[in-house]
Design an enzyme around this catalytic site. Structure first.
Site, PDB file in Angstrom:
ATOM      1  N   ARG A  54     -11.414   0.807   1.036  1.00 59.05           N
ATOM      2  CA  ARG A  54     -10.320   0.860   0.063  1.00 59.05           C
ATOM      3  C   ARG A  54     -10.926   0.892  -1.335  1.00 59.05           C
ATOM      4  O   ARG A  54     -12.141   0.767  -1.506  1.00 59.05           O
ATOM      5  CB  ARG A  54      -9.300  -0.271   0.257  1.00 59.05           C
ATOM      6  CG  ARG A  54      -9.784  -1.581   0.781  1.00 59.05           C
ATOM      7  CD  ARG A  54     -10.660  -2.372  -0.127  1.00 59.05           C
ATOM      8  NE  ARG A  54     -10.110  -2.470  -1.453  1.00 59.05           N
ATOM      9  CZ  ARG A  54     -10.803  -2.633  -2.551  1.00 59.05           C
ATOM     10  NH1 ARG A  54     -12.125  -2.714  -2.507  1.00 59.05           N
ATOM     11  NH2 ARG A  54     -10.235  -2.706  -3.735  1.00 59.05           N
ATOM     12  N   ASP A 245      -5.743   3.574  -9.729  1.00 56.98           N
ATOM     13  CA  ASP A 245      -5.595   4.504  -8.599  1.00 56.98           C
ATOM     14  C   ASP A 245      -5.135   5.879  -9.044  1.00 56.98           C
ATOM     15  O   ASP A 245      -5.370   6.878  -8.348  1.00 56.98           O
ATOM     16  CB  ASP A 245      -4.640   3.926  -7.563  1.00 56.98           C
ATOM     17  CG  ASP A 245      -5.363   2.839  -6.790  1.00 56.98           C
ATOM     18  OD1 ASP A 245      -5.488   1.724  -7.329  1.00 56.98           O
ATOM     19  OD2 ASP A 245      -5.860   3.124  -5.697  1.00 56.98           O
TER      20      ASP A 245
HETATM   21  O1  MRU Z   1      -5.146  -1.275  -2.117  1.00 56.23           O
HETATM   22  P1  MRU Z   1      -6.534  -1.164  -2.660  1.00 56.23           P
HETATM   23  O2  MRU Z   1      -7.403  -2.322  -2.304  1.00 56.23           O
HETATM   24  O3  MRU Z   1      -7.169   0.158  -2.294  1.00 56.23           O
HETATM   25  O4  MRU Z   1      -6.348  -1.168  -4.235  1.00 56.23           O
HETATM   26  C1  MRU Z   1      -7.466  -0.999  -5.043  1.00 56.23           C
HETATM   27  C2  MRU Z   1      -7.166  -1.028  -6.483  1.00 56.23           C
HETATM   28  O5  MRU Z   1      -6.039  -1.172  -6.914  1.00 56.23           O
HETATM   29  C3  MRU Z   1      -8.329  -0.768  -7.400  1.00 56.23           C
HETATM   30  O6  MRU Z   1      -8.153  -1.444  -8.607  1.00 56.23           O
HETATM   31  C4  MRU Z   1      -8.419   0.735  -7.681  1.00 56.23           C
HETATM   32  O7  MRU Z   1      -8.407   1.478  -6.491  1.00 56.23           O
HETATM   33  C5  MRU Z   1      -9.639   1.064  -8.449  1.00 56.23           C
HETATM   34  S1  MRU Z   1     -11.123   0.847  -7.521  1.00 56.23           S
HETATM   35  C6  MRU Z   1     -12.413   1.268  -8.563  1.00 56.23           C
END
Ligand code: MRU
Length: 360
Positions: A54, A245
């Site tokens: 993730r 994201d």
């Molecule tokens: O649901 P996740 O754990 O994938 O969410 C991750 C995040 O929100 C991070 O802050 C984002 O992907 C940036 S990672 C460099």
């Protein structure tokens, strides 16, 4: 015998010998460091959906390796037939998570390799797909390092930095995005004090950020998500660094649920909020935060995941969006590998891409 640190593992790796995508199963951290090998489309899709891998950049690189491995399994030698099968797998992987734009960005880069080389034999295209996926991983490391250097110019030794979720090494191929200035500062004796929000409901802050920073010797303090106002009111935080994201063309930014709460509180206490964003996460085709699709996750993640027993009455209604949008006016800067974009973002992000296009 000393135990191997989490920082010595690769978040995402291509295992050529076994034609597999190798990842750390992040759902097992911090208790257990388990490497898993993925071979099929379903295994890769599940790993992304279930957050075994993730964080936007890591998802992108995992999808690129996955796409190469799936392309390798396609038997057709006629380009059109090969490409049809490729597109089917691409669409399948792309459906795993909707908000992190790095997923479609990486898959589109792989697609472009097929299209641009359609005249070549299929076996050669497969080799080019491998090279592209390996390049994406290498680029990610360089990009994170550059974000770290720019980010470091925004803080000074001894500063307090608050972060939310995990935009660390475990979310990328090395350094992280929001953690890159912290790791570079650590190497240079900056002695930052870092506050890591635990990040309900999936606890990426507690399980991953606190874990990797602590393992690296960073002065990190774990907070529950409702404590950011207290630490900011106490004057302990000089800057907020978070990942993202998807950044829209106007600077509105989707990141882990709760980021917009932190940003709103930070505004109240005059703490600048910096979004650490590789250009691969900036989506100029999405005009504003209104246009960002927010992933909705299952109820059990809120009511019982990570707990021995359910922590809510059975059957209660649950709202579980994985991300929220932080409005651009709450953001002091967007730190990219090409520099720091400031308001008005519609212009500064365009300049960032102009710089990228002139150097690439
Ligand atoms: O649901 P996740 O754990 O994938 O969410 C991750 C995040 O929100 C991070 O802050 C984002 O992907 C940036 S990672 C460099």
């Amino acid at each position: 015998m000393s135990q191997k640190s989490i920082m010595e593992y690769e978040t995402v790796a291509l295992d050529d010998d076994n034609s597999a995508l190798e990842i750390i199963d992040q759902t097992k951290l911090p208790g257990e460091t388990r490497l898993i090998s993925l071979h099929t489309g379903k295994e890769i899709w599940d790993a992304i959906y279930l957050l075994k891998v993730r964080g936007a950049p890591a998802i992108g690189v995992a999808a690129a390796f996955g796409m190469y491995l799936l392309a390798k399994q396609i038997k057709e030698q006629d380009f059109e037939l090969f490409y049809q099968a490729f597109l089917q797998q691409k669409e399948y992987l792309n459906s795993a998570r909707p908000t992190a734009v790095n997923l479609s960005w990486a898959l589109n880069r792989m697609d472009k390799v097929c299209i641009e080389n359609r005249e070549k034999p299929v076996e050669q295209i497969k080799e080019l797909l491998r090279a592209e996926s390996v390049a994406m991983k290498e680029e990610d490391i360089q990009v994170c390092k550059a974000i770290g250097e720019y980010g470091l110019t925004l803080v000074k030794p001894g500063d307090g930095i608050l972060t939310h979720c995990n935009a660390g090494q475990l979310a990328t191929c090395k350094y992280g995005t929001a953690t890159a200035p912290i790791y570079l500062g650590q190497e240079r004796g900056y002695h930052f004090r870092v506050y890591a929000d635990e990040t309900r409901p999936l606890l990426q802050g507690a399980r991953l950020t606190a874990y990797e920073l602590y393992a690296s010797g960073v002065d990190v303090t774990l907070l529950c998500d409702n404590m950011s106002a207290t630490v900011m009111r106490n004057g302990w935080v000089n800057a907020v660094f978070v990942g993202c994201d998807r950044v829209a063309a106007n600077g509105d930014t989707a990141n882990k649920i709760g980021t917009s709460v932190v940003a709103t509180v930070a505004k109240r206490y005059h703490v600048p909020v910096y979004i650490c964003a590789p250009t691969s996460t900036i989506d100029m085709n999405t005009l504003t935060g209104e246009d960002i699709v927010i992933e909705q996750r299952p109820a059990h993640e809120v009511t019982q995941m990570w707990y021995e027993k359910p922590m809510a009455p059975e059957g209660v209604k649950v709202f579980n969006p994985a991300f929220d949008v932080t409005d651009h006016d709450l953001i002091a800067g967007i730190v990219t590998e090409y520099g720091i974009a400031r308001e008005p973002y519609t212009e500064s992000l365009r300049e960032i891409f102009a710089k990228k296009n002139s150097t690439d």
